[in-house]
Design a protein around this motif. Structure first.
Motif, PDB file in Angstrom:
ATOM      1  N   GLY A  84       0.801  -1.220   0.000  1.00 45.01           N
ATOM      2  CA  GLY A  84       0.000   0.000   0.000  1.00 45.01           C
ATOM      3  C   GLY A  84       0.832   1.267   0.000  1.00 45.01           C
ATOM      4  O   GLY A  84       0.269   2.368   0.077  1.00 45.01           O
ATOM      5  N   GLY A  85       2.159   1.139  -0.057  1.00 43.42           N
ATOM      6  CA  GLY A  85       3.021   2.307  -0.093  1.00 43.42           C
ATOM      7  C   GLY A  85       3.281   2.939   1.252  1.00 43.42           C
ATOM      8  O   GLY A  85       3.823   4.048   1.330  1.00 43.42           O
ATOM      9  N   GLU A  86       2.903   2.238   2.339  1.00 43.13           N
ATOM     10  CA  GLU A  86       3.111   2.778   3.682  1.00 43.13           C
ATOM     11  C   GLU A  86       4.527   2.453   4.159  1.00 43.13           C
ATOM     12  O   GLU A  86       4.734   1.750   5.149  1.00 43.13           O
ATOM     13  N   VAL A  87       5.513   2.990   3.452  1.00 42.43           N
ATOM     14  CA  VAL A  87       6.904   2.659   3.717  1.00 42.43           C
ATOM     15  C   VAL A  87       7.777   3.777   3.171  1.00 42.43           C
ATOM     16  O   VAL A  87       7.452   4.393   2.160  1.00 42.43           O
ATOM     17  N   TYR A  88       8.858   4.082   3.876  1.00 43.29           N
ATOM     18  CA  TYR A  88       9.858   4.967   3.295  1.00 43.29           C
ATOM     19  C   TYR A  88      11.212   4.295   3.403  1.00 43.29           C
ATOM     20  O   TYR A  88      11.404   3.346   4.168  1.00 43.29           O
ATOM     21  N   SER A  89      12.162   4.765   2.617  1.00 42.34           N
ATOM     22  CA  SER A  89      13.490   4.169   2.550  1.00 42.34           C
ATOM     23  C   SER A  89      14.505   5.097   3.200  1.00 42.34           C
ATOM     24  O   SER A  89      14.350   6.325   3.162  1.00 42.34           O
ATOM     25  N   SER A  90      15.559   4.517   3.753  1.00 43.47           N
ATOM     26  CA  SER A  90      16.531   5.339   4.463  1.00 43.47           C
ATOM     27  C   SER A  90      17.929   4.757   4.359  1.00 43.47           C
ATOM     28  O   SER A  90      18.112   3.544   4.291  1.00 43.47           O
ATOM     29  N   SER A  91      18.901   5.659   4.351  1.00 42.22           N
ATOM     30  CA  SER A  91      20.294   5.276   4.534  1.00 42.22           C
ATOM     31  C   SER A  91      20.853   5.967   5.775  1.00 42.22           C
ATOM     32  O   SER A  91      22.056   6.088   5.936  1.00 42.22           O
ATOM     33  N   GLY A  92      19.952   6.429   6.659  1.00 40.94           N
ATOM     34  CA  GLY A  92      20.394   7.036   7.907  1.00 40.94           C
ATOM     35  C   GLY A  92      19.438   8.053   8.488  1.00 40.94           C
ATOM     36  O   GLY A  92      19.383   8.231   9.706  1.00 40.94           O
ATOM     37  N   VAL A  93      18.661   8.748   7.661  1.00 46.25           N
ATOM     38  CA  VAL A  93      17.721   9.750   8.146  1.00 46.25           C
ATOM     39  C   VAL A  93      16.449   9.069   8.641  1.00 46.25           C
ATOM     40  O   VAL A  93      15.915   8.175   7.968  1.00 46.25           O
ATOM     41  N   THR A  94      15.948   9.500   9.805  1.00 53.62           N
ATOM     42  CA  THR A  94      14.714   8.958  10.365  1.00 53.62           C
ATOM     43  C   THR A  94      13.596   9.986  10.243  1.00 53.62           C
ATOM     44  O   THR A  94      13.796  11.165  10.560  1.00 53.62           O
ATOM     45  N   LEU A  95      12.444   9.539   9.777  1.00 53.86           N
ATOM     46  CA  LEU A  95      11.265  10.385   9.673  1.00 53.86           C
ATOM     47  C   LEU A  95      10.262   9.970  10.748  1.00 53.86           C
ATOM     48  O   LEU A  95       9.864   8.813  10.821  1.00 53.86           O
TER      49      LEU A  95
END
Length: 319
Positions: free
Chosen positions: A127-138
């Motif tokens: 459903g797209g309820e995801v973000y990607s990270s290489s270190g930054v937190t949202l």
């Protein structure tokens, strides 16, 4: 790629569980073009960041980098094919855990799910309820009433730049245009109505502690939003059957010995999966009294099943 994705879908339907497949390191050997990625609409996920240092993340003089490739493919999908966009994921692609230059912890995803449950995590990803990270937190990512809002978990002494990137509607639009930029910890973008989609990428001033390319900074990428009008309703996956429980059968009527422990995963619709140290089989189950009867297909190319009855003597886990 399309055939592989079809087999994944068939396996998910056979198991009654959501399975997420994604295309890893699309720029490795520059294997895929944006046109190819766009046309295989069965693919829903794309690695916007892969932590392997040899996958051409930034592209070169004649090839786009991964992030630009993502925008190019999504511009084709939404602008020409009226198909749902690719969602971006990040991974570390670690090959070694102790030493070496292909190590863990370089990239990951953060999923907004109801609880820590494998099926719910997969459904949230779909459903797209995801973000990607290489270190930054949202702390927060939301899209409501045509407004994309983020809340960044800031660190002392670190600054953050959020770029709102997308593609506009119409012929001649530039794929991956920057619509806006801010250094606020709570960035906001209001859609104007001429966007095919918009996404956010947050780049910090902090160096990545284990970089995969030169001068790498920690980042986070959100999913494209604002695109549903271009494609109409997207079919949602059927909810996965309820997991009743996992039973570890240590001894079962002489069929299973202590050295050949079997783990049964039972679903409410009567399906189950049996895993041993040697293999994994899927089938159906019935429980009557203290007897468990399973029916499995040992050969995926045959409709023949094997029925086995177990007398349960010892269980671990819950029903």
């Amino acid at each position: 790629m399309r055939n592989n994705l079809r087999m994944v879908k068939e396996q998910a339907e056979r198991l009654g569980k959501p399975i997420v497949a994604h295309l890893n390191h699309p720029n490795f050997h520059f294997s895929f073009t944006a046109e190819q990625l766009a046309e295989v609409v069965e693919e829903r996920f794309f690695e916007v960041y892969n932590g392997h240092p040899g996958i051409n993340h930034l592209g070169d003089e004649t090839h786009p980098g991964d992030e630009q490739l993502w925008d190019m493919a999504n511009a084709i999908r939404l602008g020409k094919l009226q198909a749902a966009p690719l969602y971006g994921v990040a991974t570390d692609d670690s090959h070694t855990y102790h030493g070496g230059n292909v190590s863990p912890g370089r990239g990951w995803i953060m999923v907004q799910a109801e609880r820590l449950d494998a099926n719910l995590l997969m459904e949230a990803m779909e459903g797209g309820e995801v973000y990607s990270s290489s270190g930054v937190t949202l702390k927060e990512v939301s899209f409501r009433n045509d407004i994309l809002e983020l809340e960044i978990a800031g660190e002392a002494g670190v600054s953050y730049t959020t770029q709102f990137v997308g593609t506009r509607k119409g012929e001649g639009a530039v794929a991956g245009e920057e619509f806006g930029e801010t250094k606020e910890l709570q960035p906001v973008y209001r859609l104007r109505g001429d966007e095919l989609y918009v996404r956010a990428v947050v780049t910090s001033s902090k160096d990545h502690p284990n970089p995969s390319f030169a001068d790498q900074k920690e980042q986070a990428w959100t999913q494209p939003v604002g695109w549903r009008e271009a494609v109409g309703p997207v079919p949602q996956p059927e909810p996965a059957p309820e997991l009743i429980g996992k039973w570890v059968i240590k001894e079962s009527g002489g069929v299973k010995s202590v050295d050949d422990t079997a783990v049964f995963e039972f679903m409410a619709d009567g399906k189950y999966a049996e895993s041993t140290s040697l293999a994994r089989h899927d089938g159906t189950w019935k429980l009557a009294g203290g007897d468990l009867t399973t029916s499995i297909r040992t050969d995926p190319d045959s409709a023949d099943t094997v029925d086995t009855k177990y007398t349960i003597k010892s269980l671990e886990g819950n029903r």
